[in-house]
Design an enzyme around this catalytic site. Sequence first.
Site, PDB file in Angstrom:
ATOM      1  N   ARG A 191      46.997  47.361  36.813  1.00 23.12           N
ATOM      2  CA  ARG A 191      47.566  46.932  38.104  1.00 23.12           C
ATOM      3  C   ARG A 191      48.556  45.783  37.923  1.00 23.12           C
ATOM      4  O   ARG A 191      48.644  44.879  38.742  1.00 23.12           O
ATOM      5  CB  ARG A 191      46.462  46.524  39.091  1.00 23.12           C
ATOM      6  CG  ARG A 191      45.577  47.636  39.538  1.00 23.12           C
ATOM      7  CD  ARG A 191      44.625  47.195  40.661  1.00 23.12           C
ATOM      8  NE  ARG A 191      43.394  47.933  40.593  1.00 23.12           N
ATOM      9  CZ  ARG A 191      42.203  47.417  40.297  1.00 23.12           C
ATOM     10  NH1 ARG A 191      42.071  46.136  40.090  1.00 23.12           N
ATOM     11  NH2 ARG A 191      41.153  48.193  40.233  1.00 23.12           N
ATOM     12  N   ASP A 197      45.877  43.138  42.719  1.00 22.49           N
ATOM     13  CA  ASP A 197      46.998  43.971  42.301  1.00 22.49           C
ATOM     14  C   ASP A 197      48.235  43.094  42.181  1.00 22.49           C
ATOM     15  O   ASP A 197      48.675  42.521  43.174  1.00 22.49           O
ATOM     16  CB  ASP A 197      47.216  45.078  43.345  1.00 22.49           C
ATOM     17  CG  ASP A 197      48.106  46.205  42.851  1.00 22.49           C
ATOM     18  OD1 ASP A 197      48.999  45.937  42.025  1.00 22.49           O
ATOM     19  OD2 ASP A 197      47.914  47.340  43.310  1.00 22.49           O
ATOM     20  N   ARG A 237      51.170  44.206  40.737  1.00 26.07           N
ATOM     21  CA  ARG A 237      52.314  45.056  40.406  1.00 26.07           C
ATOM     22  C   ARG A 237      53.551  44.682  41.210  1.00 26.07           C
ATOM     23  O   ARG A 237      53.466  44.232  42.340  1.00 26.07           O
ATOM     24  CB  ARG A 237      51.972  46.525  40.636  1.00 26.07           C
ATOM     25  CG  ARG A 237      51.062  47.075  39.567  1.00 26.07           C
ATOM     26  CD  ARG A 237      50.675  48.487  39.834  1.00 26.07           C
ATOM     27  NE  ARG A 237      49.640  48.545  40.856  1.00 26.07           N
ATOM     28  CZ  ARG A 237      48.914  49.622  41.111  1.00 26.07           C
ATOM     29  NH1 ARG A 237      49.132  50.742  40.444  1.00 26.07           N
ATOM     30  NH2 ARG A 237      47.973  49.593  42.036  1.00 26.07           N
TER      31      ARG A 237
END
Length: 194
Positions: free
Chosen positions: A83, A116, A118
């Site tokens: 992630r 997360d 990303r």
Amino acid sequence: MLETAHGTFNVSTHGVDGPERCVSISLGELSRDGAAVRLHSSCLFGEALGACDCDCGPQLATAMQEVARRGAGVVVYLYQEGRGAGLDTKISGMELQRVEGINSYQAYAKLGLSRDVRDYRLAQVALTDLGLAQHVTLLSNNPTKRQALEGFGYVIDEQIALSYQVSKRAYDYLLMKHEEGKHALDFDKIRFVG
């Protein structure tokens, strides 16, 4: 061109100045409204090594099949292991899960990370390079990917929960993504085996 078990695709790399790149796997007329799009993050364990508690490999394969079935679409493959936290962090998180009996979100929190991390800006570069239409069909259950595409100015006309087969060991992981991560999973479309 790349011949795969799922069809024959155009393959390109995309990026900006510097080492960061991503790969697109596409076919058909991407400038027509409704073309399918999937933003897919790399997963060494689920894609290459066949990890039983992960659905990344089946999702990638099914997305490629769906693009081929529709005749127009793209999978943008982003090198964002764990992630976006990287492979070393992912392995540390996996060990925390094993030792402490916690899920991956909890492990990342113990490591001082958000769930997360990303960044989808490279995906925007790829989609712009490919001339993707403004109105698209999203092949993802992840709300952050939808938000990213909408933030780039794309209109999601349809969001498809993919049907795929995965190990029974992945059930708890998918349930966590659904309940805690608000992923739009349709458990009726997922077949658990083994």
